[in-house]
Design a protein around this motif. Sequence first.
Motif, PDB file in Angstrom:
ATOM      1  N   ALA A 199       1.559  11.396  -8.078  1.00 27.29           N
ATOM      2  CA  ALA A 199       1.000  11.015  -6.781  1.00 27.29           C
ATOM      3  C   ALA A 199      -0.493  11.358  -6.731  1.00 27.29           C
ATOM      4  CB  ALA A 199       1.747  11.736  -5.659  1.00 27.29           C
ATOM      5  N   MET A 200      -0.849  12.492  -7.267  1.00 27.39           N
ATOM      6  CA  MET A 200      -2.256  12.884  -7.270  1.00 27.39           C
ATOM      7  C   MET A 200      -3.075  11.920  -8.118  1.00 27.39           C
ATOM      8  SD  MET A 200      -2.595  15.329  -5.187  1.00 27.39           S
ATOM      9  CE  MET A 200      -4.299  15.812  -5.476  1.00 27.39           C
ATOM     10  N   MET A 201      -2.500  11.550  -9.238  1.00 26.43           N
ATOM     11  CA  MET A 201      -3.193  10.609 -10.112  1.00 26.43           C
ATOM     12  C   MET A 201      -3.413   9.286  -9.382  1.00 26.43           C
ATOM     13  SD  MET A 201      -1.962   9.242 -13.815  1.00 26.43           S
ATOM     14  CE  MET A 201      -0.840   7.981 -13.267  1.00 26.43           C
ATOM     15  N   ILE A 202      -2.382   8.842  -8.694  1.00 28.16           N
ATOM     16  CA  ILE A 202      -2.477   7.587  -7.965  1.00 28.16           C
ATOM     17  C   ILE A 202      -3.548   7.683  -6.881  1.00 28.16           C
ATOM     18  CG2 ILE A 202      -1.220   6.132  -6.324  1.00 28.16           C
ATOM     19  CD1 ILE A 202       1.258   6.681  -8.119  1.00 28.16           C
ATOM     20  N   ARG A 203      -3.632   8.841  -6.299  1.00 32.96           N
ATOM     21  CA  ARG A 203      -4.647   9.035  -5.282  1.00 32.96           C
ATOM     22  C   ARG A 203      -6.034   8.718  -5.842  1.00 32.96           C
ATOM     23  NH1 ARG A 203      -5.521  13.324  -0.495  1.00 32.96           N
ATOM     24  NH2 ARG A 203      -7.703  12.807  -0.190  1.00 32.96           N
ATOM     25  N   HIS A 204      -6.269   9.130  -7.079  1.00 37.89           N
ATOM     26  CA  HIS A 204      -7.566   8.825  -7.683  1.00 37.89           C
ATOM     27  C   HIS A 204      -7.743   7.317  -7.888  1.00 37.89           C
ATOM     28  CE1 HIS A 204      -8.647  12.979  -8.218  1.00 37.89           C
ATOM     29  NE2 HIS A 204      -7.499  13.235  -8.795  1.00 37.89           N
ATOM     30  N   PHE A 205      -6.663   6.674  -8.267  1.00 35.70           N
ATOM     31  CA  PHE A 205      -6.727   5.217  -8.419  1.00 35.70           C
ATOM     32  C   PHE A 205      -7.146   4.564  -7.097  1.00 35.70           C
ATOM     33  CE2 PHE A 205      -5.109   3.407 -12.407  1.00 35.70           C
ATOM     34  CZ  PHE A 205      -4.649   4.533 -13.061  1.00 35.70           C
ATOM     35  N   ILE A 206      -6.483   4.979  -6.034  1.00 35.64           N
ATOM     36  CA  ILE A 206      -6.758   4.343  -4.750  1.00 35.64           C
ATOM     37  C   ILE A 206      -8.177   4.647  -4.281  1.00 35.64           C
ATOM     38  CG2 ILE A 206      -6.009   4.056  -2.350  1.00 35.64           C
ATOM     39  CD1 ILE A 206      -3.291   5.119  -3.155  1.00 35.64           C
ATOM     40  N   SER A 207      -8.558   5.902  -4.435  1.00 37.72           N
ATOM     41  CA  SER A 207      -9.874   6.246  -3.911  1.00 37.72           C
ATOM     42  C   SER A 207     -10.990   5.586  -4.727  1.00 37.72           C
ATOM     43  CB  SER A 207     -10.052   7.761  -3.850  1.00 37.72           C
ATOM     44  OG  SER A 207     -10.057   8.289  -5.147  1.00 37.72           O
ATOM     45  N   HIS A 208     -10.662   5.068  -5.899  1.00 35.95           N
ATOM     46  CA  HIS A 208     -11.661   4.331  -6.666  1.00 35.95           C
ATOM     47  C   HIS A 208     -11.515   2.828  -6.484  1.00 35.95           C
ATOM     48  CE1 HIS A 208     -12.387   8.192  -8.662  1.00 35.95           C
ATOM     49  NE2 HIS A 208     -13.536   7.677  -9.036  1.00 35.95           N
ATOM     50  N   GLY A 209     -10.819   2.434  -5.440  1.00 38.95           N
ATOM     51  CA  GLY A 209     -10.843   1.013  -5.092  1.00 38.95           C
ATOM     52  C   GLY A 209      -9.700   0.150  -5.560  1.00 38.95           C
ATOM     53  N   HIS A 210      -8.691   0.746  -6.190  1.00 39.83           N
ATOM     54  CA  HIS A 210      -7.546  -0.078  -6.567  1.00 39.83           C
ATOM     55  C   HIS A 210      -6.547  -0.106  -5.412  1.00 39.83           C
ATOM     56  CE1 HIS A 210      -8.815  -0.493 -10.744  1.00 39.83           C
ATOM     57  NE2 HIS A 210      -9.217   0.766 -10.658  1.00 39.83           N
ATOM     58  N   LYS A 211      -5.833  -1.219  -5.339  1.00 35.29           N
ATOM     59  CA  LYS A 211      -4.874  -1.376  -4.239  1.00 35.29           C
ATOM     60  C   LYS A 211      -3.493  -0.926  -4.673  1.00 35.29           C
ATOM     61  CE  LYS A 211      -3.957  -4.894  -1.483  1.00 35.29           C
ATOM     62  NZ  LYS A 211      -3.743  -6.347  -1.249  1.00 35.29           N
ATOM     63  N   ALA A 212      -2.872  -0.126  -3.837  1.00 31.43           N
ATOM     64  CA  ALA A 212      -1.609   0.479  -4.243  1.00 31.43           C
ATOM     65  C   ALA A 212      -0.391  -0.096  -3.539  1.00 31.43           C
ATOM     66  CB  ALA A 212      -1.660   1.978  -3.970  1.00 31.43           C
ATOM     67  N   VAL A 213       0.672  -0.284  -4.306  1.00 34.29           N
ATOM     68  CA  VAL A 213       1.947  -0.699  -3.743  1.00 34.29           C
ATOM     69  C   VAL A 213       2.987   0.320  -4.192  1.00 34.29           C
ATOM     70  CG1 VAL A 213       3.746  -2.460  -3.734  1.00 34.29           C
ATOM     71  CG2 VAL A 213       1.339  -3.141  -3.814  1.00 34.29           C
ATOM     72  N   LEU A 214       3.657   0.908  -3.243  1.00 34.75           N
ATOM     73  CA  LEU A 214       4.712   1.864  -3.556  1.00 34.75           C
ATOM     74  C   LEU A 214       6.053   1.145  -3.492  1.00 34.75           C
ATOM     75  CD1 LEU A 214       6.029   4.685  -3.851  1.00 34.75           C
ATOM     76  CD2 LEU A 214       5.795   4.963  -1.399  1.00 34.75           C
ATOM     77  N   LEU A 215       6.729   1.150  -4.606  1.00 32.12           N
ATOM     78  CA  LEU A 215       8.035   0.511  -4.643  1.00 32.12           C
ATOM     79  C   LEU A 215       9.117   1.578  -4.527  1.00 32.12           C
ATOM     80  CD1 LEU A 215       9.753  -2.183  -5.716  1.00 32.12           C
ATOM     81  CD2 LEU A 215      10.074  -0.624  -7.593  1.00 32.12           C
ATOM     82  N   VAL A 216       9.914   1.475  -3.466  1.00 27.01           N
ATOM     83  CA  VAL A 216      11.028   2.401  -3.343  1.00 27.01           C
ATOM     84  C   VAL A 216      12.255   1.697  -3.890  1.00 27.01           C
ATOM     85  CG1 VAL A 216      12.377   3.806  -1.781  1.00 27.01           C
ATOM     86  CG2 VAL A 216       9.994   3.348  -1.283  1.00 27.01           C
ATOM     87  N   GLY A 217      12.943   2.348  -4.788  1.00 23.19           N
ATOM     88  CA  GLY A 217      14.062   1.706  -5.469  1.00 23.19           C
ATOM     89  C   GLY A 217      15.354   1.705  -4.687  1.00 23.19           C
ATOM     90  N   GLY A 218      15.371   1.005  -3.585  1.00 27.32           N
ATOM     91  CA  GLY A 218      16.587   0.931  -2.785  1.00 27.32           C
ATOM     92  C   GLY A 218      17.729   0.297  -3.554  1.00 27.32           C
ATOM     93  N   ALA A 219      17.431  -0.730  -4.317  1.00 25.22           N
ATOM     94  CA  ALA A 219      18.454  -1.422  -5.101  1.00 25.22           C
ATOM     95  C   ALA A 219      18.933  -0.530  -6.236  1.00 25.22           C
ATOM     96  CB  ALA A 219      17.888  -2.722  -5.657  1.00 25.22           C
ATOM     97  N   THR A 220      17.993   0.008  -6.964  1.00 24.13           N
ATOM     98  CA  THR A 220      18.362   0.872  -8.080  1.00 24.13           C
ATOM     99  C   THR A 220      19.062   2.124  -7.579  1.00 24.13           C
ATOM    100  OG1 THR A 220      15.969   1.079  -8.087  1.00 24.13           O
ATOM    101  CG2 THR A 220      16.994   0.346 -10.094  1.00 24.13           C
TER     102      THR A 220
ATOM    103  N   ARG B 248      -7.766  -3.661  -9.342  1.00 23.18           N
ATOM    104  CA  ARG B 248      -6.454  -4.274  -9.516  1.00 23.18           C
ATOM    105  C   ARG B 248      -5.538  -3.872  -8.382  1.00 23.18           C
ATOM    106  NH1 ARG B 248      -4.855  -5.787 -14.799  1.00 23.18           N
ATOM    107  NH2 ARG B 248      -6.481  -5.460 -16.345  1.00 23.18           N
ATOM    108  N   THR B 249      -4.437  -4.610  -8.288  1.00 26.70           N
ATOM    109  CA  THR B 249      -3.364  -4.151  -7.422  1.00 26.70           C
ATOM    110  C   THR B 249      -2.312  -3.600  -8.361  1.00 26.70           C
ATOM    111  OG1 THR B 249      -3.831  -5.896  -5.835  1.00 26.70           O
ATOM    112  CG2 THR B 249      -1.688  -4.815  -5.674  1.00 26.70           C
ATOM    113  N   PHE B 250      -1.917  -2.363  -8.115  1.00 24.05           N
ATOM    114  CA  PHE B 250      -0.945  -1.756  -9.021  1.00 24.05           C
ATOM    115  C   PHE B 250       0.236  -1.230  -8.219  1.00 24.05           C
ATOM    116  CE2 PHE B 250      -1.441   2.758  -8.048  1.00 24.05           C
ATOM    117  CZ  PHE B 250      -2.628   2.758  -7.340  1.00 24.05           C
ATOM    118  N   TYR B 251       1.314  -1.008  -8.909  1.00 20.77           N
ATOM    119  CA  TYR B 251       2.465  -0.415  -8.214  1.00 20.77           C
ATOM    120  C   TYR B 251       3.054   0.697  -9.028  1.00 20.77           C
ATOM    121  CZ  TYR B 251       6.683  -1.980 -10.764  1.00 20.77           C
ATOM    122  OH  TYR B 251       7.703  -2.132 -11.654  1.00 20.77           O
ATOM    123  N   TRP B 252       3.786   1.533  -8.338  1.00 18.29           N
ATOM    124  CA  TRP B 252       4.601   2.517  -9.040  1.00 18.29           C
ATOM    125  C   TRP B 252       5.911   2.654  -8.304  1.00 18.29           C
ATOM    126  CZ3 TRP B 252       1.535   3.701  -5.141  1.00 18.29           C
ATOM    127  CH2 TRP B 252       1.874   4.743  -4.286  1.00 18.29           C
TER     128      TRP B 252
END
Length: 406
Positions: free
Chosen positions: A50-71, A29-33
Amino acid sequence: MKLSEELQWRGFVHQTTLGNIAELDTEPRTFYWGVDPSADSMQVGNFAIAMMIRHFISHGHKAVLLVGGATGMIGDPGGKDEERQLKPIEEIEKNKAGIVAQYKRVFGDLPFTVVDNYEWFKDISYLNFLRDVGKHFSMTQLLDRDFVQSRIGEGGSGISYAEFSYSLIQGYDFLHLFRTHGVTLQVCGSDQWGNSISGVDLIRKIEGGEAHIWSAPLVINKVTGKKFGKTEGGAVWLDEQKTSVFSFYQFWLNVDDAGVADYLKIYTLLTKGEIEALLSESQAAPHKRIAQKRLAFEITKLVHGQARALAVQKITDVLFDGGSFDSMTTSELQELSKEIPSTSESRLIPALVATGLATSNGEARRLLQSGAISINGQKLVEDMTVSGPTLVKKGKNTFCLISFLG
RNA sequence: GCUGGGGUAGUGAAGCGGUCAAACACAUCAGACUGUAAAUCUGCCGGCAUAUGCCUUCGGGGGUUCGAAUCCCUCCCCCAGCACCA
């Protein structure tokens, strides 16, 4: 190890809308946080995610990091002076850069995309937003949110409309990323569950799409029962300007026995076999603190690099394990002064204040009287002036250096 | 907008005209014991000073008084209820 097994074993499973977590093993999947750019650095709480996400990525999921500039821009509803509005924007930019750099570091070479919700919120009109998004939110549900409930009512600190609207904004973020990046999964901290659900609902209602949430558990200090990562000086940061590499290392080294196992799994990339071996060795001789030492080293290496990790490890050796201070060379002293606070003030009491070991002369004097201060291994009870490079120790594990290196 | 409650040290919370640098609890820091752990006991815990001493604090500003955290006015903020609007 499959991702689902890995997550389970490391204790990253908390709450999810996925029917079966094994879906993660077969369906990339493509996921974001989302991260809040209110500070320019992560704390250990975010670091766990972040460490958890690292496992997601290293197992083939695509990561999108959303920085909350608006929020982030509406983050301080107290600042109503219009002149000040500009400053936060620059600050947010700076914070954003700092945070992204840290994620890069923690992820190693693993790829991820960065987006900023300011990009799509800056052009959105309030009316359109209310019409397209606002009408899909039920007020009753919003009011039921824990974070709202805890802020309203007796003893609550109150909540502004701006902050209350976070839910809608976050919900819309998910929808937007679903449309533009094909994001179908959001990873978040357990406290963000309600807000994340908003996004899932929105995607279903507006796009008829299916999206999911994965929330990470809060890391708890088993001994105190409180959120892990807070210490005497406040939060522990990954940025060395905020938490020195030495303090960072010490923080992990001082972790209690009850928690090491958890922390090793969460914060290091050591394998199951390695961790189990480490733990059994550690239980056989708890006073050697083998597990804590490894934990501290691994994490420091990951966050600050191997060279710095080795340096603080060596310093710790000198400081605690009987290494002789006198034997240190000038260049080693210089290295030391990078990691612990140092001053060229030769009188002891001002030096304690200058390095932050004491907040005032009075406190410095009190510490001295209670026998908390020693220099080069000798306890002192009154102020004095030192004449050469001197290692000052406060209590058991706080140090500063009086150096004449300039 | 109205009515009532409230804003005190890091946090919670007493005090309600002088004896208040401000009880108490928690947190922090330090000492003893230890494994740079936990638990326990002890001390400190606004600043300066060796000190029985001085200085600065009780949301902001102004006033009454010999004297105010304590009384009055005003402003700001929070909470609850009511009203208004929708």
